[in-house]
Design a protein around this motif. Sequence first.
Motif, PDB file in Angstrom:
ATOM      1  N   TYR A   1      -5.846 -44.002  -2.550  1.00 62.89           N
ATOM      2  CA  TYR A   1      -5.956 -43.503  -3.914  1.00 62.89           C
ATOM      3  C   TYR A   1      -6.040 -44.580  -4.987  1.00 62.89           C
ATOM      4  N   TYR A   2      -5.666 -45.777  -4.639  1.00 58.92           N
ATOM      5  CA  TYR A   2      -5.638 -46.853  -5.629  1.00 58.92           C
ATOM      6  C   TYR A   2      -6.422 -48.041  -5.091  1.00 58.92           C
TER       7      TYR A   2
ATOM      8  N   TYR B   1       3.966 -47.453  -8.126  1.00 57.76           N
ATOM      9  CA  TYR B   1       2.911 -46.992  -9.031  1.00 57.76           C
ATOM     10  C   TYR B   1       3.542 -46.590 -10.364  1.00 57.76           C
TER      11      TYR B   1
ATOM     12  N   GLU C   1       2.233 -44.787 -13.821  1.00 57.56           N
ATOM     13  CA  GLU C   1       1.134 -44.140 -14.554  1.00 57.56           C
ATOM     14  C   GLU C   1       0.965 -44.718 -15.960  1.00 57.56           C
TER      15      GLU C   1
ATOM     16  N   ASP D   1      -5.771 -53.094 -12.858  1.00 56.33           N
ATOM     17  CA  ASP D   1      -6.058 -51.916 -13.667  1.00 56.33           C
ATOM     18  C   ASP D   1      -5.545 -50.589 -13.118  1.00 56.33           C
ATOM     19  N   SER D   2      -4.901 -50.555 -11.960  1.00 56.24           N
ATOM     20  CA  SER D   2      -4.576 -49.271 -11.345  1.00 56.24           C
ATOM     21  C   SER D   2      -3.137 -48.812 -11.539  1.00 56.24           C
TER      22      SER D   2
ATOM     23  N   LYS E   1      -0.781 -48.268 -16.334  1.00 55.82           N
ATOM     24  CA  LYS E   1      -2.186 -48.501 -15.998  1.00 55.82           C
ATOM     25  C   LYS E   1      -2.860 -49.239 -17.145  1.00 55.82           C
TER      26      LYS E   1
ATOM     27  N   SER F   1      -8.489 -50.164  -6.106  1.00 58.48           N
ATOM     28  CA  SER F   1      -8.704 -51.424  -6.799  1.00 58.48           C
ATOM     29  C   SER F   1      -7.609 -52.437  -6.496  1.00 58.48           C
ATOM     30  N   PHE F   2      -6.479 -51.976  -5.930  1.00 61.11           N
ATOM     31  CA  PHE F   2      -5.400 -52.904  -5.618  1.00 61.11           C
ATOM     32  C   PHE F   2      -5.888 -53.899  -4.580  1.00 61.11           C
TER      33      PHE F   2
ATOM     34  N   ALA G   1      -1.705 -55.004  -9.709  1.00 56.27           N
ATOM     35  CA  ALA G   1      -3.147 -54.791  -9.711  1.00 56.27           C
ATOM     36  C   ALA G   1      -3.627 -54.859 -11.149  1.00 56.27           C
TER      37      ALA G   1
END
Length: 117
Positions: free
Chosen positions: A61-62, A111, A113, A90-91, A116, A64-65, A88
């Motif tokens: 789901y992420y 994570y 939210e 941008d994620s 981001k 770009s990491f 990361a």
Amino acid sequence: MEARAYVIGPLRRITLSSARFFDAEGKPCTADPPPARVTERYVRNFLRQAIPISQVAVMNYYGSFGECTSDPVDVQFKDGRQVRLSFAADSGVGYLSPVVKGREEDVYFYYCEVCKR
């Protein structure tokens, strides 16, 4: 794989080596737009609001990491434990590695939210 949590406690010190982001080859990140800088405020906010996620969730789901990550940030908790964090670009994903006797021991994925970019 399930999400695993590392106990986050009161902070004693945050040490930023730099605000640089780099790609998998160690070259400066060329993300568009460029990633924001990692600051002490960002690290505190991330640790306060992030939730644990699984490595599978990061991969599925992420995506770009790992493509563009920050230089590591060293964090020491008031109880003496130390961790190393990377983010990361941008994620909203970060990984936390406990440091024991100068070596990273494991990896916990988080994570945030609202973090981001």
